[in-house]
Design a protein around this motif. Structure first.
Motif, PDB file in Angstrom:
ATOM      1  N   ASP A  89      59.677  17.258  54.495  1.00 56.03           N
ATOM      2  CA  ASP A  89      58.698  18.191  55.074  1.00 56.03           C
ATOM      3  C   ASP A  89      57.834  18.806  53.991  1.00 56.03           C
ATOM      4  OD1 ASP A  89      59.443  17.772  57.678  1.00 56.03           O
ATOM      5  OD2 ASP A  89      60.765  19.518  57.779  1.00 56.03           O
ATOM      6  N   SER A  90      58.457  19.188  52.906  1.00 61.57           N
ATOM      7  CA  SER A  90      57.719  19.788  51.796  1.00 61.57           C
ATOM      8  C   SER A  90      56.679  18.819  51.236  1.00 61.57           C
ATOM      9  CB  SER A  90      58.696  20.210  50.703  1.00 61.57           C
ATOM     10  OG  SER A  90      58.021  20.716  49.609  1.00 61.57           O
ATOM     11  N   ALA A  91      57.078  17.566  51.048  1.00 62.63           N
ATOM     12  CA  ALA A  91      56.145  16.558  50.523  1.00 62.63           C
ATOM     13  C   ALA A  91      55.021  16.284  51.515  1.00 62.63           C
ATOM     14  CB  ALA A  91      56.897  15.278  50.196  1.00 62.63           C
ATOM     15  N   ARG A  92      55.351  16.223  52.802  1.00 62.29           N
ATOM     16  CA  ARG A  92      54.342  15.965  53.841  1.00 62.29           C
ATOM     17  C   ARG A  92      53.316  17.089  53.896  1.00 62.29           C
ATOM     18  NH1 ARG A  92      53.996  18.139  58.644  1.00 62.29           N
ATOM     19  NH2 ARG A  92      56.127  18.921  58.575  1.00 62.29           N
ATOM     20  N   ILE A  93      53.798  18.328  53.863  1.00 60.02           N
ATOM     21  CA  ILE A  93      52.890  19.476  53.952  1.00 60.02           C
ATOM     22  C   ILE A  93      52.036  19.581  52.690  1.00 60.02           C
ATOM     23  CG2 ILE A  93      52.818  21.991  54.054  1.00 60.02           C
ATOM     24  CD1 ILE A  93      55.319  21.800  55.884  1.00 60.02           C
ATOM     25  N   ALA A  94      52.649  19.372  51.530  1.00 63.17           N
ATOM     26  CA  ALA A  94      51.885  19.440  50.276  1.00 63.17           C
ATOM     27  C   ALA A  94      50.810  18.363  50.243  1.00 63.17           C
ATOM     28  CB  ALA A  94      52.818  19.297  49.077  1.00 63.17           C
ATOM     29  N   ASP A  95      51.129  17.169  50.720  1.00 65.84           N
ATOM     30  CA  ASP A  95      50.134  16.097  50.764  1.00 65.84           C
ATOM     31  C   ASP A  95      48.999  16.460  51.716  1.00 65.84           C
ATOM     32  OD1 ASP A  95      49.176  13.373  50.198  1.00 65.84           O
ATOM     33  OD2 ASP A  95      49.685  13.012  52.308  1.00 65.84           O
ATOM     34  N   ARG A  96      49.328  17.054  52.844  1.00 71.06           N
ATOM     35  CA  ARG A  96      48.297  17.446  53.808  1.00 71.06           C
ATOM     36  C   ARG A  96      47.384  18.522  53.214  1.00 71.06           C
ATOM     37  NH1 ARG A  96      44.465  17.269  55.729  1.00 71.06           N
ATOM     38  NH2 ARG A  96      43.793  18.074  57.710  1.00 71.06           N
ATOM     39  N   PHE A  97      47.975  19.472  52.509  1.00 73.35           N
ATOM     40  CA  PHE A  97      47.176  20.519  51.873  1.00 73.35           C
ATOM     41  C   PHE A  97      46.299  19.951  50.760  1.00 73.35           C
ATOM     42  CE2 PHE A  97      50.123  24.311  53.033  1.00 73.35           C
ATOM     43  CZ  PHE A  97      49.678  24.242  54.340  1.00 73.35           C
ATOM     44  N   ARG A  98      46.792  18.959  50.039  1.00 69.95           N
ATOM     45  CA  ARG A  98      45.976  18.356  48.971  1.00 69.95           C
ATOM     46  C   ARG A  98      44.779  17.616  49.556  1.00 69.95           C
ATOM     47  NH1 ARG A  98      51.360  17.404  46.771  1.00 69.95           N
ATOM     48  NH2 ARG A  98      51.641  18.981  45.168  1.00 69.95           N
ATOM     49  N   ARG A  99      44.988  16.921  50.669  1.00 74.43           N
ATOM     50  CA  ARG A  99      43.859  16.253  51.322  1.00 74.43           C
ATOM     51  C   ARG A  99      42.864  17.283  51.852  1.00 74.43           C
ATOM     52  NH1 ARG A  99      45.796  13.514  55.855  1.00 74.43           N
ATOM     53  NH2 ARG A  99      47.899  14.261  55.481  1.00 74.43           N
ATOM     54  N   ALA A 100      43.378  18.385  52.396  1.00 71.15           N
ATOM     55  CA  ALA A 100      42.496  19.449  52.898  1.00 71.15           C
ATOM     56  C   ALA A 100      41.717  20.085  51.755  1.00 71.15           C
ATOM     57  CB  ALA A 100      43.323  20.499  53.626  1.00 71.15           C
ATOM     58  N   THR A 101      42.351  20.227  50.596  1.00 75.66           N
ATOM     59  CA  THR A 101      41.662  20.798  49.437  1.00 75.66           C
ATOM     60  C   THR A 101      40.494  19.933  49.037  1.00 75.66           C
ATOM     61  OG1 THR A 101      43.668  21.862  48.654  1.00 75.66           O
ATOM     62  CG2 THR A 101      41.938  21.494  47.027  1.00 75.66           C
ATOM     63  N   HIS A 102      40.701  18.630  49.024  1.00 73.84           N
ATOM     64  CA  HIS A 102      39.605  17.710  48.691  1.00 73.84           C
ATOM     65  C   HIS A 102      38.440  17.898  49.657  1.00 73.84           C
ATOM     66  CE1 HIS A 102      37.616  14.115  47.240  1.00 73.84           C
ATOM     67  NE2 HIS A 102      37.512  13.703  48.491  1.00 73.84           N
ATOM     68  N   GLN A 103      38.738  18.008  50.925  1.00 74.04           N
ATOM     69  CA  GLN A 103      37.691  18.193  51.935  1.00 74.04           C
ATOM     70  C   GLN A 103      37.029  19.563  51.791  1.00 74.04           C
ATOM     71  OE1 GLN A 103      39.141  18.217  55.945  1.00 74.04           O
ATOM     72  NE2 GLN A 103      37.109  17.851  56.812  1.00 74.04           N
ATOM     73  N   LEU A 104      37.820  20.602  51.580  1.00 71.53           N
ATOM     74  CA  LEU A 104      37.265  21.951  51.486  1.00 71.53           C
ATOM     75  C   LEU A 104      36.395  22.127  50.248  1.00 71.53           C
ATOM     76  CD1 LEU A 104      40.329  24.028  52.659  1.00 71.53           C
ATOM     77  CD2 LEU A 104      38.179  23.701  53.877  1.00 71.53           C
ATOM     78  N   VAL A 105      36.756  21.490  49.161  1.00 77.19           N
ATOM     79  CA  VAL A 105      35.939  21.587  47.945  1.00 77.19           C
ATOM     80  C   VAL A 105      34.548  21.007  48.204  1.00 77.19           C
ATOM     81  CG1 VAL A 105      35.710  20.649  45.606  1.00 77.19           C
ATOM     82  CG2 VAL A 105      37.838  21.711  46.316  1.00 77.19           C
TER      83      VAL A 105
END
Length: 159
Positions: A89-105
């Motif tokens: 779960d931790s890896a899944r959520i962190a990966d999702r947040f990293r993809r969101a960071t790329h989009q938000l930037v």
């Protein structure tokens, strides 16, 4: 001197036309990015991380029931623990947040009045961190709050 200006005039127009086309394309692309919505799965992931994750229930004491019947207050207890995240779960959520960071930037600078330097810097710093499993939940909560703060600056999609 007039001959030099006439000779260079056609090349200026060609460059100017290209520049105008490039500017128009850049403007349309930035508008496209600005109107790109935030996916629902990001919102669900943020809620998953920021919601209360109850740990194991504290055992009830018979003495507390007796105190309640008499009308006396029960003794203070420690707040319930927080259930740890599994590694998956931790890896899944962190990966999702990293993809969101790329989009938000890419999107955020086009959706805010002032460039959010500190907010984007914090997101990028959190994206690059790799926390130990025992502090993964607090790391993900900090990451989620940074994303929520940037989403708050960006405003609502409904305009």
């Amino acid at each position: 001197m007039v001959a030099v200006e006439v000779a260079t005039a056609p090349s200026r127009r060609q460059v100017a036309e290209r520049d105008v086309a490039k500017r128009r394309l850049a403007h349309l692309l930035s508008r496209s990015l600005a109107y790109e919505g935030i996916p629902d799965d990001l919102i669900v992931t943020l809620e998953e991380v920021l919601s209360d994750r109850p740990g194991p229930a504290a055992p009830s004491r018979k003495f507390d029931g007796l105190l309640a019947r008499i009308g006396l207050p029960t003794p203070r207890r420690r707040p319930p623990g927080v259930a740890p995240l599994s590694l998956e779960d931790s890896a899944r959520i962190a990966d999702r947040f990293r993809r969101a960071t790329h989009q938000l930037v890419q999107i955020a600078p086009h959706r805010v009045a002032l460039y959010p330097i500190e907010d984007l810097r914090l997101l990028l710093a959190l994206r690059n961190q790799r926390p130990a499993p025992d502090v993964a939940l607090s790391y993900l909560r900090r990451y989620a709050l940074a994303i929520v703060a940037l989403l708050d600056l960006m405003g609502d999609d409904e305009e």
